[in-house]
Design an enzyme around this catalytic site. Sequence first.
Site, PDB file in Angstrom:
ATOM      1  N   LYS A   1      35.641  13.152  40.347  1.00 34.46           N
ATOM      2  CA  LYS A   1      35.194  13.347  38.949  1.00 34.46           C
ATOM      3  C   LYS A   1      34.925  14.837  38.746  1.00 34.46           C
ATOM      4  O   LYS A   1      34.164  15.447  39.515  1.00 34.46           O
ATOM      5  CB  LYS A   1      33.941  12.518  38.687  1.00 34.46           C
ATOM      6  CG  LYS A   1      33.623  12.341  37.225  1.00 34.46           C
ATOM      7  CD  LYS A   1      34.588  11.388  36.527  1.00 34.46           C
ATOM      8  CE  LYS A   1      34.062   9.969  36.470  1.00 34.46           C
ATOM      9  NZ  LYS A   1      35.117   9.015  36.060  1.00 34.46           N
TER      10      LYS A   1
ATOM     11  N   THR B   1      36.172   7.476  41.298  1.00 35.68           N
ATOM     12  CA  THR B   1      35.656   8.738  40.763  1.00 35.68           C
ATOM     13  C   THR B   1      34.329   8.479  40.060  1.00 35.68           C
ATOM     14  O   THR B   1      33.449   9.338  40.048  1.00 35.68           O
ATOM     15  CB  THR B   1      36.643   9.415  39.786  1.00 35.68           C
ATOM     16  OG1 THR B   1      36.787   8.623  38.621  1.00 35.68           O
ATOM     17  CG2 THR B   1      37.993   9.667  40.428  1.00 35.68           C
TER      18      THR B   1
ATOM     19  N   ARG C   1      35.084  58.877  29.698  1.00 37.11           N
ATOM     20  CA  ARG C   1      35.435  57.669  28.950  1.00 37.11           C
ATOM     21  C   ARG C   1      34.411  56.574  29.206  1.00 37.11           C
ATOM     22  O   ARG C   1      33.570  56.701  30.103  1.00 37.11           O
ATOM     23  CB  ARG C   1      36.833  57.188  29.354  1.00 37.11           C
ATOM     24  CG  ARG C   1      36.913  56.680  30.779  1.00 37.11           C
ATOM     25  CD  ARG C   1      38.261  56.033  31.092  1.00 37.11           C
ATOM     26  NE  ARG C   1      38.219  55.472  32.454  1.00 37.11           N
ATOM     27  CZ  ARG C   1      39.157  54.711  32.989  1.00 37.11           C
ATOM     28  NH1 ARG C   1      40.254  54.407  32.311  1.00 37.11           N
ATOM     29  NH2 ARG C   1      39.031  54.230  34.208  1.00 37.11           N
TER      30      ARG C   1
ATOM     31  N   GLN D   1      39.710  50.882  39.852  1.00 39.53           N
ATOM     32  CA  GLN D   1      40.034  50.469  41.225  1.00 39.53           C
ATOM     33  C   GLN D   1      39.000  51.022  42.207  1.00 39.53           C
ATOM     34  O   GLN D   1      38.524  50.323  43.108  1.00 39.53           O
ATOM     35  CB  GLN D   1      41.430  50.980  41.617  1.00 39.53           C
ATOM     36  CG  GLN D   1      42.591  50.249  40.963  1.00 39.53           C
ATOM     37  CD  GLN D   1      43.049  50.846  39.638  1.00 39.53           C
ATOM     38  OE1 GLN D   1      42.245  51.397  38.888  1.00 39.53           O
ATOM     39  NE2 GLN D   1      44.331  50.719  39.323  1.00 39.53           N
TER      40      GLN D   1
ATOM     41  N   HIS E   1      39.188  48.106  27.401  1.00 39.32           N
ATOM     42  CA  HIS E   1      39.447  49.442  26.873  1.00 39.32           C
ATOM     43  C   HIS E   1      38.626  49.731  25.616  1.00 39.32           C
ATOM     44  O   HIS E   1      38.537  48.899  24.716  1.00 39.32           O
ATOM     45  CB  HIS E   1      40.932  49.590  26.546  1.00 39.32           C
ATOM     46  CG  HIS E   1      41.818  49.365  27.735  1.00 39.32           C
ATOM     47  ND1 HIS E   1      41.731  50.124  28.887  1.00 39.32           N
ATOM     48  CD2 HIS E   1      42.796  48.460  27.959  1.00 39.32           C
ATOM     49  CE1 HIS E   1      42.625  49.705  29.762  1.00 39.32           C
ATOM     50  NE2 HIS E   1      43.293  48.687  29.229  1.00 39.32           N
TER      51      HIS E   1
HETATM   52  O1  LIG Z   1      40.751  52.737  35.761  1.00 42.57           O
HETATM   53  C1  LIG Z   1      41.939  52.635  35.365  1.00 42.57           C
HETATM   54  N1  LIG Z   1      42.902  52.251  36.234  1.00 42.57           N
HETATM   55  C2  LIG Z   1      44.208  52.118  35.872  1.00 42.57           C
HETATM   56  O2  LIG Z   1      45.085  51.763  36.711  1.00 42.57           O
HETATM   57  C3  LIG Z   1      44.542  52.408  34.528  1.00 42.57           C
HETATM   58  N2  LIG Z   1      45.707  52.395  33.821  1.00 42.57           N
HETATM   59  C4  LIG Z   1      45.415  52.760  32.549  1.00 42.57           C
HETATM   60  O3  LIG Z   1      46.265  52.820  31.604  1.00 42.57           O
HETATM   61  N3  LIG Z   1      44.082  53.030  32.420  1.00 42.57           N
HETATM   62  C5  LIG Z   1      43.518  52.819  33.648  1.00 42.57           C
HETATM   63  N4  LIG Z   1      42.234  52.934  34.077  1.00 42.57           N
END
Ligand SMILES: O=c1[nH]c(=O)c2[nH]c(=O)[nH]c2[nH]1
Length: 298
Positions: A12, A57, A174, A222, A250
């Site tokens: 379930k 279940t 940013r 990353q 973004h």
């Molecule tokens: O932190 C980011 N990693 C990316 O791989 C990437 N690619 C992107 O267009 N903006 C960003 N910003």
Amino acid sequence: MPTILGQNQYGKAENRVVRITRDGTTHHIKDLNVSVALSGDMDEVHYSGSNANVLPTDTTKNTVYAFAKEHGIESAEQFGIHLARHFVTSQEPIHRARIRIEEYSWERIEAAGEGRHSFVREGRETRLAQITFDGERWEVVSGLKDLTVLNSTASEFWGYVKDRYTTLKEAYDRILATSVSGRWRFNWTDDAQEMPDWETSYEETRKHMLQAFAETYSLSLQQTMYQMGTRIIDHRGEIDEVRFSLPNSHHFLVDMEPFGLKNDNEVYFAADRPYGLIEATVLRDGCEARIPVDLTNL
Ligand SMILES: O=c1[nH]c(=O)c2[nH]c(=O)[nH]c2[nH]1
């Protein structure tokens, strides 16, 4: 026979269980969404329709509620362990149980009067736990989703590859925003080992994740993500693997020149899609990656 049966499981899904614990007029609440998936000797129900090995279940649902009453809900992980052990050890044909849990947080409303029984649903993330037991070994993967965070500075993105389709402008200041979806796997695998304190582990892991997000001067999402994973592995010995899926939410500066105004990093358009999707596993050295790459499968 022209076909054979492949992987199968049943149970379930999405049992919504709310457990109130009363300590005089002070009440405590645990609010879970519990999904049960069982597998084992289930060939016959698929081939011939014999239900002889099938625990309904409906029964798995009842067990979730009965266990909430009988054992209480100390933590999502503890509750899942109880359930998984029960299904595998009490039913001979069942060899494997997977319990998935989402937990919703409630905050106490501090108000006048005797009772402490009012709560407001926290706008916090959803906590996740998945417990798998095959009769011998345990796998506990905890996590969270919808943990929305933002740095309004200390983030840059530049020095990237540029080809004929690249229009992105290099950014030296940013906004960095994401909604964290993360999973982490514990190295607790058998009953002989001491169990982690699941509640403390969750709060500490969440804290390390947030602190690493806040304290990393970011050259890319990353890099920030890797720092978040590293911070957890470095501080939480009970965790061997962390997997993140981070949408890059973004925030675009609005062009105000048409209005004769200067936008000095003050007004942004928060785009909801498309978004960059940045994903990675961070492992303790020497450990194996076991968390599925696609977190929507977990
Ligand atoms: O932190 C980011 N990693 C990316 O791989 C990437 N690619 C992107 O267009 N903006 C960003 N910003």
